[in-house]
Structure formats: structure tokens, C-alpha cells
Scaffold this motif. Structure first.
Motif, PDB file in Angstrom:
ATOM      1  N   TRP A  64      12.144  -8.806   0.178  1.00 43.46           N
ATOM      2  CA  TRP A  64      11.511  -8.742  -1.140  1.00 43.46           C
ATOM      3  C   TRP A  64      12.365  -9.494  -2.134  1.00 43.46           C
ATOM      4  CZ3 TRP A  64      12.300  -3.507   1.003  1.00 43.46           C
ATOM      5  CH2 TRP A  64      11.205  -3.083   1.780  1.00 43.46           C
ATOM      6  N   PHE A  65      11.729 -10.354  -2.937  1.00 45.41           N
ATOM      7  CA  PHE A  65      12.427 -11.180  -3.915  1.00 45.41           C
ATOM      8  C   PHE A  65      11.928 -10.860  -5.325  1.00 45.41           C
ATOM      9  CE2 PHE A  65      12.846 -14.967  -0.701  1.00 45.41           C
ATOM     10  CZ  PHE A  65      13.738 -14.219   0.060  1.00 45.41           C
ATOM     11  N   GLY A  66      12.823 -11.053  -6.303  1.00 49.68           N
ATOM     12  CA  GLY A  66      12.442 -10.939  -7.707  1.00 49.68           C
ATOM     13  C   GLY A  66      11.926  -9.557  -8.057  1.00 49.68           C
ATOM     14  N   ASP A  67      10.822  -9.489  -8.829  1.00 47.50           N
ATOM     15  CA  ASP A  67      10.324  -8.186  -9.250  1.00 47.50           C
ATOM     16  C   ASP A  67       9.724  -7.389  -8.091  1.00 47.50           C
ATOM     17  OD1 ASP A  67       7.924  -9.546  -8.859  1.00 47.50           O
ATOM     18  OD2 ASP A  67       7.163  -9.203 -10.883  1.00 47.50           O
ATOM     19  N   ARG A  68       9.554  -8.038  -6.950  1.00 52.15           N
ATOM     20  CA  ARG A  68       9.097  -7.302  -5.772  1.00 52.15           C
ATOM     21  C   ARG A  68      10.202  -6.385  -5.223  1.00 52.15           C
ATOM     22  NH1 ARG A  68       4.898  -8.293  -2.705  1.00 52.15           N
ATOM     23  NH2 ARG A  68       6.099  -8.493  -0.755  1.00 52.15           N
ATOM     24  N   THR A  69      11.467  -6.610  -5.632  1.00 54.60           N
ATOM     25  CA  THR A  69      12.531  -5.671  -5.252  1.00 54.60           C
ATOM     26  C   THR A  69      12.344  -4.318  -5.923  1.00 54.60           C
ATOM     27  OG1 THR A  69      13.991  -6.406  -7.053  1.00 54.60           O
ATOM     28  CG2 THR A  69      14.231  -7.520  -4.916  1.00 54.60           C
ATOM     29  N   ALA A  70      11.578  -4.289  -7.020  1.00 51.02           N
ATOM     30  CA  ALA A  70      11.268  -3.035  -7.718  1.00 51.02           C
ATOM     31  C   ALA A  70       9.851  -2.558  -7.406  1.00 51.02           C
ATOM     32  CB  ALA A  70      11.441  -3.209  -9.227  1.00 51.02           C
ATOM     33  N   PHE A  71       9.224  -3.214  -6.414  1.00 50.69           N
ATOM     34  CA  PHE A  71       7.854  -2.866  -5.993  1.00 50.69           C
ATOM     35  C   PHE A  71       6.881  -2.896  -7.174  1.00 50.69           C
ATOM     36  CE2 PHE A  71       9.709  -0.125  -2.318  1.00 50.69           C
ATOM     37  CZ  PHE A  71      10.086  -1.280  -1.652  1.00 50.69           C
ATOM     38  N   THR A  72       7.079  -3.856  -8.061  1.00 51.67           N
ATOM     39  CA  THR A  72       6.205  -3.993  -9.225  1.00 51.67           C
ATOM     40  C   THR A  72       4.756  -4.217  -8.800  1.00 51.67           C
ATOM     41  OG1 THR A  72       8.020  -4.920 -10.529  1.00 51.67           O
ATOM     42  CG2 THR A  72       5.788  -5.304 -11.332  1.00 51.67           C
ATOM     43  N   GLY A  73       3.877  -3.346  -9.240  1.00 49.00           N
ATOM     44  CA  GLY A  73       2.463  -3.493  -8.942  1.00 49.00           C
ATOM     45  C   GLY A  73       2.045  -3.119  -7.541  1.00 49.00           C
ATOM     46  N   PHE A  74       2.957  -2.563  -6.734  1.00 42.49           N
ATOM     47  CA  PHE A  74       2.593  -2.191  -5.371  1.00 42.49           C
ATOM     48  C   PHE A  74       1.624  -1.001  -5.403  1.00 42.49           C
ATOM     49  CE2 PHE A  74       6.124  -3.960  -2.425  1.00 42.49           C
ATOM     50  CZ  PHE A  74       6.121  -5.157  -3.115  1.00 42.49           C
ATOM     51  N   ARG A  75       0.499  -1.149  -4.731  1.00 41.17           N
ATOM     52  CA  ARG A  75      -0.505  -0.086  -4.690  1.00 41.17           C
ATOM     53  C   ARG A  75      -0.923   0.270  -3.269  1.00 41.17           C
ATOM     54  NH1 ARG A  75       1.160   0.110  -9.005  1.00 41.17           N
ATOM     55  NH2 ARG A  75       0.117   0.007 -11.036  1.00 41.17           N
ATOM     56  N   ILE A  76      -0.874  -0.716  -2.366  1.00 42.10           N
ATOM     57  CA  ILE A  76      -1.312  -0.488  -0.987  1.00 42.10           C
ATOM     58  C   ILE A  76      -0.215  -0.941  -0.022  1.00 42.10           C
ATOM     59  CG2 ILE A  76      -3.764  -0.694  -1.546  1.00 42.10           C
ATOM     60  CD1 ILE A  76      -3.661  -3.580  -0.498  1.00 42.10           C
ATOM     61  N   PRO A  77      -0.179  -0.383   1.205  1.00 41.44           N
ATOM     62  CA  PRO A  77       0.888  -0.712   2.155  1.00 41.44           C
ATOM     63  C   PRO A  77       1.025  -2.197   2.470  1.00 41.44           C
ATOM     64  CG  PRO A  77      -0.270   1.257   2.878  1.00 41.44           C
ATOM     65  CD  PRO A  77      -1.032   0.727   1.695  1.00 41.44           C
ATOM     66  N   LEU A  78      -0.076  -2.953   2.471  1.00 43.51           N
ATOM     67  CA  LEU A  78       0.000  -4.369   2.803  1.00 43.51           C
ATOM     68  C   LEU A  78       0.888  -5.146   1.837  1.00 43.51           C
ATOM     69  CD1 LEU A  78      -3.688  -5.180   3.837  1.00 43.51           C
ATOM     70  CD2 LEU A  78      -1.697  -4.968   5.341  1.00 43.51           C
ATOM     71  N   GLN A  79       1.085  -4.630   0.633  1.00 44.37           N
ATOM     72  CA  GLN A  79       1.915  -5.337  -0.348  1.00 44.37           C
ATOM     73  C   GLN A  79       3.398  -5.306   0.004  1.00 44.37           C
ATOM     74  OE1 GLN A  79      -0.021  -3.123  -3.719  1.00 44.37           O
ATOM     75  NE2 GLN A  79      -0.046  -5.125  -4.704  1.00 44.37           N
TER      76      GLN A  79
END
Length: 280
Positions: A64-79
Motif C-alpha cells: 500500500w502506497f500513499g494515503d492507501r497506507t491509511a486505508f483511505t476510502g476503503f469500503r470493500i475487501p477488494l480495495q
């Protein structure tokens, strides 16, 4: 957990695969450059481990890179699965892998940053208190659900959001165990079938006996720590930056506080980082 000799042998196997996973994380981190994507970083982890004999997984590697390290906007497992997000200078990253080697399982999380990032450094520093809190309260045999709540309270006091809440069932940890090795290592949605069978078996037995192999904020985790090995991953988030560690915690049925629970290895990168800072 069996006799002392059996326990020592088992722990050696788990410690070796955990060390191998962290060695992989550091090797891949050293190769990360601007433009590398999450998918490429995940592939680098798979290749590195397969070249060293890994054929099975609790789950395939994530990145996970950038704001994805904070799971920004994650709602479903595929994310959670790796994307084409490209790494940029100053950007945080997390490498997460769970190899099975010689039948032993590890599940680790490695947080880093491509260049200086004071905020990310602060998150890494503040994770130390969570490692200490978790061990202390497990030794006190507090219910897992209460320990979870105390970890979350500490995060709030530090000014962070609890990002392991975004994981399936909001888990901060799950049990791991030995699995039977096979030539073929099929996986379903990125998770090894052998490991999933083991987790399902634990869930079935635990349900009968009043415990769960998932450490969550929900009622099914309202029980004292169960003996075994737990992959623990407190995950901090702040304004699009996330950081965590993940490592194995050993819980036994010993009445001695020190022997009743301990981190499997105190020579991991994040622990060494804290030691260097204290010595400076």
C-alpha cells in the motif's frame, strides 16, 4: 502448547519464517524507487520469497502506497489488493506478507517511507507504546475485547485514527498455526486454502469452547487470550498517512507472567529502530 522441547522446536520454526519475511521486506524496501507500483512491489515480495523456498501462504503479499497506507476510502475487501498506485518521493508505504515455510506461518507488516517524512516518523515512534500496552495487558489476562478498546483509546490520546478497524471484522490480530505443506498451494481471494482451513477449524473449536481465533472489538472476542501464536497489527492513521507493525505474539498457559506471553522476536526492524533512538 505441548512439552517444553516441542514448544521450543515450534517457536524456532515460527521465528525463522518471521525473520525470513522481515528480511524480504527490507530487501524489497531497498529496491523501491519513484514510479514502482503497488502491484510491482507485491510481485517483488512473492519472487524474493519463492526464490528462497516459499511455496505456500497465509495470504499473498500486499503493498500500500500513499494515503492507501491509511486505508483511505476503503469500503470493500477488494480495495486491499495491490493497485497501479505509483510510489513518489516522500510517500509512505506498507509491505505486508504472510508466507508459510516448512509448515510454519508468519504474518508481518513493514512500514517505510521513500525519503524523509517527519509525520511518518512520528507514527512509527508512537507505535512503540502499543507494543508495550498489548504485551502488558495480555499478561494480565484481560479479555481481548478490552485490550482492543485500550489500544484504540491510546490511539485517540495520541491523536490518531484506528485503521485496523477497516480490516475484515475490524481485527487487530488473528491466530496462526502450522499447516500441512503441499506441492500445490492453491489460494482463494489471495488466502492460502490450507491456512484458511486451519483458521476455520480454530473458529469451530473456539466457538464450542467460548473463544475466537480473531481478535476484534466484537462480543466474540470477549474472552481472555487463548494460548497459541497471534499475528498482531496495531495500525495508526492520520490525515492520509498510515503506519503499523505486525509480528507474532506467543501466549502460553504458564502462571509465570513473563512466560505467559512474550513477543516471539525482539530483534525486528521496528524494535531495533526504537532501541537506536533511545541510545542516541
Amino acid at each position: 502448547m505441548g512439552s517444553t522441547v516441542e514448544l521450543d522446536t515450534r517457536l524456532r520454526g515460527f521465528k525463522e519464517v518471521q525473520a525470513l519475511a522481515y528480511e524480504c521486506a527490507e530487501a524489497v524496501a531497498a529496491q523501491l524507487t519513484p514510479g514502482v507500483t503497488e502491484r510491482e512491489a507485491a510481485r517483488m515480495q512473492r519472487v524474493w520469497l519463492r526464490e528462497r523456498g516459499v511455496r505456500d501462504w497465509f495470504h499473498l503479499p500486499f503493498a500500500w502506497f500513499g494515503d492507501r497506507t491509511a486505508f483511505t476510502g476503503f469500503r470493500i475487501p477488494l480495495q486491499f489488493f495491490p493497485t497501479n498506485r505509483a510510489l513518489e518521493p516522500g510517500m509512505p508505504y506498507i509491505l505486508d506478507m504472510a508466507p508459510v515455510f516448512n509448515g510454519y506461518t508468519a504474518d508481518i507488516g513493514y512500514s517505510g517511507c521513500l525519503g524523509p517524512n517527519p509525520l511518518h516518523d512520528k507514527l512509527l515512534d508512537d507505535l512503540e507504546a502499543h507494543r508495550e500496552l498489548i504485551l502488558r495487558e495480555v499478561r494480565e489476562r484481560r479479555p481481548l475485547r478490552e485490550i482492543y478498546e485500550d489500544v484504540e483509546l491510546l490511539m485517540r490520546r495520541q491523536g490518531y485514527a484506528n485503521r485496523h478497524r477497516a480490516y475484515p471484522f475490524g481485527v487487530i490480530a488473528h491466530k496462526v498455526d502450522q499447516v500441512k505443506e503441499r506441492r500445490l498451494s492453491p489460494h482463494v481471494f489471495g488466502f492460502g486454502t490450507q491456512s484458511l482451513k486451519g483458521l476455520a477449524s480454530d473458529a469451530l473449536h473456539g466457538h464450542r469452547d467460548g473463544w475466537s481465533p480473531l481478535w476484534s472489538p466484537y462480543k466474540f472476542s470477549d474472552h481472555p487470550p487463548q494460548p497459541g501464536l497471534w499475528a498482531v497489527e496495531p495500525h495508526l492513521g492520520f490525515r492520509g498517512t498510515g503506519a503499523k507493525f505486525e509480528e507474532l505474539l506467543v501466549v502460553t498457559d504458564s502462571r509465570d507472567p513473563v512466560e505467559s506471553a512474550f513477543w516471539l522476536d525482539d530483534e525486528l526492524p521496528h524494535v531495533q529502530r526504537w532501541g537506536r533512538e533511545k541510545a542516541a
